[in-house]
Design a protein around this motif. Structure first.
Motif, PDB file in Angstrom:
ATOM      1  N   VAL A 190     -41.302 -50.986 -48.436  1.00 44.19           N
ATOM      2  CA  VAL A 190     -42.291 -50.160 -47.749  1.00 44.19           C
ATOM      3  C   VAL A 190     -42.925 -50.944 -46.603  1.00 44.19           C
ATOM      4  O   VAL A 190     -43.299 -52.110 -46.777  1.00 44.19           O
ATOM      5  CB  VAL A 190     -43.412 -49.706 -48.715  1.00 44.19           C
ATOM      6  N   GLY A 191     -43.030 -50.304 -45.449  1.00 43.05           N
ATOM      7  CA  GLY A 191     -43.908 -50.800 -44.402  1.00 43.05           C
ATOM      8  C   GLY A 191     -43.306 -51.713 -43.363  1.00 43.05           C
ATOM      9  O   GLY A 191     -43.953 -52.027 -42.376  1.00 43.05           O
ATOM     10  N   ARG A 192     -42.080 -52.183 -43.550  1.00 41.21           N
ATOM     11  CA  ARG A 192     -41.502 -53.130 -42.595  1.00 41.21           C
ATOM     12  C   ARG A 192     -40.270 -52.540 -41.911  1.00 41.21           C
ATOM     13  O   ARG A 192     -39.345 -53.271 -41.557  1.00 41.21           O
ATOM     14  CB  ARG A 192     -41.104 -54.407 -43.317  1.00 41.21           C
ATOM     15  N   GLU A 193     -40.262 -51.238 -41.703  1.00 45.09           N
ATOM     16  CA  GLU A 193     -39.074 -50.589 -41.161  1.00 45.09           C
ATOM     17  C   GLU A 193     -38.702 -51.124 -39.779  1.00 45.09           C
ATOM     18  O   GLU A 193     -37.515 -51.340 -39.480  1.00 45.09           O
ATOM     19  CB  GLU A 193     -39.278 -49.074 -41.112  1.00 45.09           C
ATOM     20  N   ARG A 194     -39.695 -51.333 -38.931  1.00 45.38           N
ATOM     21  CA  ARG A 194     -39.405 -51.843 -37.582  1.00 45.38           C
ATOM     22  C   ARG A 194     -38.875 -53.268 -37.642  1.00 45.38           C
ATOM     23  O   ARG A 194     -37.897 -53.612 -36.964  1.00 45.38           O
ATOM     24  CB  ARG A 194     -40.669 -51.794 -36.718  1.00 45.38           C
ATOM     25  N   ASP A 195     -39.505 -54.113 -38.457  1.00 40.28           N
ATOM     26  CA  ASP A 195     -39.019 -55.489 -38.613  1.00 40.28           C
ATOM     27  C   ASP A 195     -37.600 -55.491 -39.155  1.00 40.28           C
ATOM     28  O   ASP A 195     -36.754 -56.288 -38.719  1.00 40.28           O
ATOM     29  CB  ASP A 195     -39.935 -56.270 -39.567  1.00 40.28           C
ATOM     30  N   LEU A 196     -37.340 -54.615 -40.115  1.00 38.75           N
ATOM     31  CA  LEU A 196     -36.002 -54.550 -40.700  1.00 38.75           C
ATOM     32  C   LEU A 196     -34.962 -54.197 -39.646  1.00 38.75           C
ATOM     33  O   LEU A 196     -33.902 -54.834 -39.558  1.00 38.75           O
ATOM     34  CB  LEU A 196     -35.986 -53.522 -41.833  1.00 38.75           C
ATOM     35  N   ALA A 197     -35.254 -53.192 -38.824  1.00 40.96           N
ATOM     36  CA  ALA A 197     -34.303 -52.780 -37.789  1.00 40.96           C
ATOM     37  C   ALA A 197     -34.048 -53.905 -36.801  1.00 40.96           C
ATOM     38  O   ALA A 197     -32.899 -54.150 -36.387  1.00 40.96           O
ATOM     39  CB  ALA A 197     -34.836 -51.538 -37.069  1.00 40.96           C
ATOM     40  N   GLU A 198     -35.107 -54.619 -36.405  1.00 40.13           N
ATOM     41  CA  GLU A 198     -34.940 -55.712 -35.436  1.00 40.13           C
ATOM     42  C   GLU A 198     -34.144 -56.864 -36.037  1.00 40.13           C
ATOM     43  O   GLU A 198     -33.304 -57.473 -35.366  1.00 40.13           O
ATOM     44  CB  GLU A 198     -36.308 -56.197 -34.961  1.00 40.13           C
ATOM     45  N   LEU A 199     -34.406 -57.155 -37.301  1.00 37.88           N
ATOM     46  CA  LEU A 199     -33.710 -58.251 -37.975  1.00 37.88           C
ATOM     47  C   LEU A 199     -32.220 -57.941 -38.119  1.00 37.88           C
ATOM     48  O   LEU A 199     -31.360 -58.794 -37.853  1.00 37.88           O
ATOM     49  CB  LEU A 199     -34.354 -58.477 -39.338  1.00 37.88           C
ATOM     50  N   ILE A 200     -31.913 -56.720 -38.527  1.00 38.93           N
ATOM     51  CA  ILE A 200     -30.507 -56.318 -38.674  1.00 38.93           C
ATOM     52  C   ILE A 200     -29.796 -56.371 -37.326  1.00 38.93           C
ATOM     53  O   ILE A 200     -28.650 -56.820 -37.215  1.00 38.93           O
ATOM     54  CB  ILE A 200     -30.427 -54.911 -39.290  1.00 38.93           C
ATOM     55  N   ALA A 201     -30.492 -55.914 -36.280  1.00 39.91           N
ATOM     56  CA  ALA A 201     -29.887 -55.938 -34.946  1.00 39.91           C
ATOM     57  C   ALA A 201     -29.564 -57.361 -34.513  1.00 39.91           C
ATOM     58  O   ALA A 201     -28.496 -57.619 -33.926  1.00 39.91           O
ATOM     59  CB  ALA A 201     -30.839 -55.280 -33.946  1.00 39.91           C
ATOM     60  N   LEU A 202     -30.447 -58.306 -34.805  1.00 42.18           N
ATOM     61  CA  LEU A 202     -30.187 -59.708 -34.451  1.00 42.18           C
ATOM     62  C   LEU A 202     -28.923 -60.215 -35.134  1.00 42.18           C
ATOM     63  O   LEU A 202     -28.057 -60.846 -34.502  1.00 42.18           O
ATOM     64  CB  LEU A 202     -31.379 -60.582 -34.868  1.00 42.18           C
ATOM     65  N   LEU A 203     -28.799 -59.937 -36.419  1.00 43.03           N
ATOM     66  CA  LEU A 203     -27.641 -60.438 -37.162  1.00 43.03           C
ATOM     67  C   LEU A 203     -26.360 -59.705 -36.775  1.00 43.03           C
ATOM     68  O   LEU A 203     -25.295 -60.317 -36.679  1.00 43.03           O
ATOM     69  CB  LEU A 203     -27.911 -60.322 -38.659  1.00 43.03           C
TER      70      LEU A 203
END
Length: 807
Positions: A190-203
C-alpha cells in the motif's frame, strides 16, 4: 479490469489495423458499460486496458461476459486479432479525483495479470457475492489457489465459462511458475505505487545496481520485495531474495547469497563459488539490509563485473558508492498536513499514509472504518508520525485498544508507541524506538553527537545555523554522512540547502541528550538568531534588504523559538529586541502575533527595568502601527502615546519621527492627526541622515510614509494636490526600490481615479498595485484593501456606474 493481450507487438507490427481495431474495442466497452449501468473512472487503465466499476458483483460479471461475447463475435482484422483478458474483483474502494483506490483495485489487477487473451477470471470475493446467480448459460470453473505478485496470501481463482466462448487456456501465469524464493507477506502493498513504478522502470531499463536508501522503517524491504515480484517474468533465471540482516562481517554476505541460490563451496571459497555460479545467469538479486556490512560493496562490485546479466537491488541506509549505482532515496509517505486534516474521509483517504493506516487497522480489527468523526484524528496521527510506514503500522496495530483520538493524545504527549505484538516482525521493528535506536547505534560517535544536538533545532535549518548552534567539528562532512544514512533530510529552498530531522527521530534524539547540553544548545540558538535579527533589522527598508526580506520568512520558526527561549529564561531585553527587530515580519504577515508578542515583551521589559529608551519607544510605536493595521484604533492610541512619551526622552531621538508617524495612524481627530503628520515630517527632514537600528524608523522611510498618509487625508479636500503628491511619491519609491511604498502610492492613485469615475485607469493602477504586493509578499491587510477596491472598480466599470461615493 480488461487488457488486450500482446497489444505492444500488434501496435508495432500492424499499427494501422490496430488503430481501427482499438477504436471498435473502445466502442464495444462503452456500449456494454452503458447497458450494465457501470462507471469508468478517470484513470482508464494503462496501455490498451480498461478499468470499469459497477454497483454490484452480478452486474460486473454480466458485463464481463457480454464483453467477451462481443469480442468473440467481432470480425477483427487478420493482422490485429483482439484477444482480451478480463478480471472481476470486489471490495471496498476509495474515490478521489475521479479515480478509485484500495486493495480491491490492486488485487483485481493482479488477477487480470494471471490470465490469457479471451479468458475471464473472478476473485473468490466475487464468487461468494454472485453465488449461483450467474448470467444465462454461464458457469464457473475452480482454477485453484495461486500466488500473485502482491506476495500476500494466495487467491482462489475462478474462470467464467460460456458455451459460446473458448474454455481451454494456458496455465495461469502465477508467481508459483517463476523461479524465485520470495517470501509470503502478511500484509498488502500500500502507498508506494509511484515508487514501485519508477523502481521497476530503472531495472527494466538495464540498471545494474539500484540501492534503495532510507531511514529504518521507511519501507525499503517491502518495496524491494514487491519490485522483485513484478520482475519475476522478466528474469529467465529468477529473482532471489537475500536477507543480510544477520550479517556481521563482510564475508557473511557471499554466504547468505550462496544459501539463497543453493550454491555449495567446491573448495575455492564461497565468494568465488557464487561468482562462478552466476557468471552466465540472467537474474535479479535482492540484497536486503546491507547497512551494517557496507564493506561488502567491493565484493558486490566484483559480482556485477563477473556476471554481466545479473542485476542487484540492494536496501541500505546509505548508498554503496559503486560505479553505475543508482541511489533511489525513499521518502516518507505523503500524509495530510494539519490544514487538511478536516477535509473529510473521502479526501483524507486519498493520502498514501492514511491508506496504509486503514489497511493495517482493518488487518488488526475486522470491520474498522474511518468516519467523519475519526478522520481528523487519523489524518493528524499520520502527519504526526511523519508518514513513516513503520510508525503508522505500529499505531494502526493498536486500534483494538486505542481509539484514533486516544492514540493522537498519547502521541502529542510524547508517550511511546507500544510494541507491535507481532512476534514475526524483526526485533528492531517491534517498536519505533527500537528501529531508531538500531539505526543510531550504527553511527560513529561524532555523527551521533551532531544528530542529538540538531534535535534541539525547531524544523529545518541552514548550514550556518547548524555550525553556530551545534558546535561540532566538520559539520559539512558529518551532515553529508547523516544525509547518506537517511537520518537527516536535505531540502533546497530558494537555492539554499536546509537540513531537518523527522519528528519521530528528533523526539528520540532529544531523549538521549542530557539536560545540560540541551540548555546550552538552546542558549546558543537564542544568541545566534538574536544576532541575525539585529543585522537584518539594520538593513531592513534599504537597498540591501533583499537577504533579510527572505530570511525573516524562511526562519520564522527559529525566531519564534528564540523569542520563547528568551521569555522562558527571563531575558527581557533580548526578548524585546528580538520582537522589535521582527517588525517587518509582523507587519507583512502576522499582525495579531506581532501585537501579542510586542505587548508581552514590553510588559516584561518594564518589570525588568530595561532602560534602552529608543528600543522601548520603537516597540511601543510599532505595536501602535500593528493595531492601526488591525483597525483597532481605540487600543492603539494609548500605546502610541506611550511611544511618543518615550521618544521625547533623552536617547529616543533616533525614533522620534517614527513615534509621531505611528501616533498619526491611530488618531481619530483629523486636526491632531495632521499635526502629528507635520511634526513627523519636520523631524525626518531635519536630520535625514540619522542612523537607526530599525528600517521603519529611518527618516526617509518616515517621510515617504507620512507623505502617503497626508495625500490620503487630502483625497477629498484637495484631490488634485493628493494626486500630485501620490505621483511624486510613486516616483520616489520606485527610485528607492521600496515595494511597500510603491504599492501604497498605487493604491492611493487607484482610489483617486475611481473617485472621478476613471475606472479604466483605476483598474490598471490597482492591478499593478496587487502585482507589487504579491511580488513582495507584503501585508495581507493591504492586499485585502487593493483587492476589495479593484472588485468595486470592476463592478462600477462593467455596470456603467457614474462614480463611487466617498467613504
Amino acid at each position: 479490469m480488461t487488457d488486450v493481450q500482446g497489444s505492444t507487438r500488434l501496435w508495432r507490427e500492424a499499427a494501422q489495423q490496430m488503430h481501427a481495431a482499438m477504436t471498435r474495442h473502445d466502442a464495444i466497452v462503452a456500449e456494454v458499460l452503458a447497458r450494465h449501468e457501470g462507471w469508468r473512472p478517470t484513470d482508464q487503465g494503462e496501455g490498451d486496458s480498461a478499468f470499469l466499476a459497477f454497483a454490484g458483483a452480478r452486474a460486473a460479471v454480466a458485463a464481463a461476459l457480454d464483453l467477451q461475447l462481443a469480442f468473440q463475435a467481432e470480425p477483427w482484422p487478420p493482422d490485429a486479432p483482439i484477444r482480451v483478458r478480463i478480471a472481476v474483483g470486489a471490495g471496498e474502494v476509495y474515490p478521489r479525483d475521479g479515480n478509485l483506490y484500495g486493495d480491491a483495485v490492486n488485487r483485481t489487477a493482479r488477477v487480470r495479470g494471471l490470465g490469457a487473451g479471451g479468458q475471464t477470471l473472478l476473485t473468490s470475493a466475487v464468487r461468494e457475492l454472485v453465488g449461483s446467480d450467474l448470467p444465462s448459460g454461464a458457469s464457473l470453473r475452480d482454477l485453484g489457489a495461486h500466488r500473485m505478485k502482491d506476495l500476500i496470501h494466495p487467491e482462489q481463482v475462478w474462470q467464467l465459462e460460456h458455451p459460446a466462448l473458448p474454455s481451454s487456456f494456458p496455465p495461469l501465469a502465477s508467481l508459483d511458475r517463476q523461479p524465485h524464493n520470495l517470501p509470503l507477506q502478511s500484509s498488502s502493498f500500500v502507498g508506494r505505487e509511484r515508487d514501485l513504478a519508477e523502481l521497476i522502470a530503472l531495472l527494466r531499463d538495464g540498471a545494474r545496481l539500484v540501492t534503495l536508501t532510507g531511514f529504518g522503517g521507511i519501507g525499503k524491504t517491502r518495496l524491494s520485495l514487491q519490485a522483485a515480484a513484478e520482475l519475476t517474468g522478466a528474469m529467465p533465471d529468477g529473482v532471489w531474495f537475500v536477507d543480510c540482516s544477520a550479517a556481521v562481517d563482510v564475508g557473511d554476505v557471499p554466504l547468505a547469497v550462496a544459501s539463497a541460490l543453493g550454491v555449495r563451496d567446491p573448495g575455492a571459497g564461497m565468494a568465488q563459488a557464487v561468482l562462478d555460479h552466476v557468471r552466465d545467469s540472467a537474474l535479479l538479486l535482492v540484497l536486503d539490509n546491507l547497512e551494517q556490512v557496507t564493506g561488502a560493496a567491493a565484493w558486490i562490485g566484483e559480482l556485477l563485473s563477473a556476471a554481466p546479466r545479473v542485476q542487484v537491488l540492494a536496501t541500505s541506509r546509505e548508498p554503496l558508492r559503486l560505479r553505475d549505482e543508482v541511489d533511489y532515496r525513499l521518502e516518507p509517505l505523503d500524509a495530510p498536513t494539519s490544514g487538511h486534516a478536516h477535509d473529510g474521509p473521502a479526501a483524507v483517504a486519498g493520502y498514501p499514509a492514511v491508506r496504509l493506516f486503514l489497511d493495517r487497522a482493518r488487518q488488526a480489527m475486522r470491520g474498522f472504518s474511518m468516519t467523519e468523526a475519526t478522520a481528523p484524528a487519523i489524518a493528524e496521527i499520520c502527519s504526526r508520525l511523519d508518514g513513516l510506514p513503520l510508525a503508522i503500522e505500529l499505531a494502526a496495530a493498536r486500534v483494538k485498544v486505542l481509539s484514533p483520538a486516544d492514540m493522537l493524545v498519547r502521541l502529542e504527549l510524547g508517550v511511546p508507541l507500544p510494541p507491535s505484538g507481532e512476534r514475526d516482525r524483526p526485533e528492531r521493528h517491534q517498536t519505533l524506538t527500537a528501529a531508531i535506536d538500531w539505526s543510531v547505534d550504527l553511527l560513529a560517535e561524532d555523527e551521533r553527537r551532531l544528530l542529538c544536538r540538531m534535535a534541539v533545532l525547531p524544523g529545518s535549518a541552514d548550514l550556518g545555523t547548524i555550525e553556530a548552534v551545534c558546535e561540532v567539528d566538520d559539520v559539512v562532512g558529518l551532515l553529508a554522512a547523516l544525509v547518506d544514512k537517511s537520518l537527516v533530510r536535505r531540502t533546497d529552498e530558494d537555492g539554499k540547502a536546509r537540513f531537518s530531522l523527522l519528528v519521530t527521530i528528533r523526539d528520540a534524539m532529544l531523549a538521549r541528550l542530557p539536560g545540560e547540553d540541551r540548555t546550552q544548545i538552546a542558549d546558543r540558538h537564542l544568541a545566534h538568531f538574536l544576532e541575525r535579527s539585529v543585522v537584518g533589522a539594520a538593513t531592513s527598508d534599504s537597498r540591501d534588504s533583499g537577504p533579510w526580506d527572505a530570511e525573516k520568512h524562511t526562519e520564522t520558526h527559529h525566531f519564534r523559538a528564540a523569542i520563547a527561549r528568551a521569555r522562558a529564561t527571563g531575558r527581557a531585553y533580548d526578548e524585546l529586541l528580538l520582537v522589535a527587530n521582527l517588525a517587518d515580519l509582523w507587519l507583512e504577515q502576522h499582525l495579531r502575533e506581532g501585537i501579542t508578542a510586542l505587548d508581552r515583551a514590553r510588559a516584561a521589559a518594564q518589570r525588568a527595568g530595561v532602560d534602552d529608551v529608543a528600543l522601548l519607544a520603537f516597540a511601543a510605536s510599532m505595536q501602535a502601527f500593528l493595531l492601526a493595521w488591525s483597525a483597532d484604533f481605540v487600543a492603539g492610541l494609548p500605546v502610541a502615546d506611550d511611544g511618543v512619551r518615550l521618544a521625547e526622552q533623552p536617547g529616543g531621538e533616533e525614533v522620534r519621527a517614527f513615534a509621531y508617524q505611528a501616533r498619526s495612524e491611530v488618531q481619530g481627530d483629523l486636526a491632531l492627526r495632521r499635526e502629528d503628520f507635520l511634526r513627523a515630517i519636520r523631524l525626518a527632514q531635519a536630520d535625514p541622515s540619522r542612523p537607526t537600528r530599525w528600517g521603519g524608523a529611518r527618516p526617509e522611510s518616515v517621510e515617504l510614509g507620512v507623505a502617503s498618509s497626508l495625500a490620503s487625508l487630502d483625497r477629498f479636500v484637495d484631490p488634485q494636490g493628493a494626486r500630485a503628491t501620490a505621483e511624486a511619491l510613486l516616483a520616489r519609491a520606485r527610485s528607492a526600490h521600496r515595494p511597500a511604498d510603491i504599492a501604497g502610492a498605487q493604491l492611493l492613485l487607484g482610489y483617486l481615479a475611481s473617485d472621478v469615475g476613471d475606472f479604466d485607469k483605476a483598474h490598471a493602477v490597482l492591478t499593478e498595485c496587487l502585482d507589487e504586493l504579491h511580488a513582495s509578499a507584503f501585508s495581507p491587510v493591504q492586499q485585502l484593501h487593493a483587492r476589495a477596491q479593484l472588485a468595486l472598480v470592476k463592478d462600477r466599470r462593467d455596470n456603467g456606474a457614474a462614480g463611487l461615493e466617498p467613504r
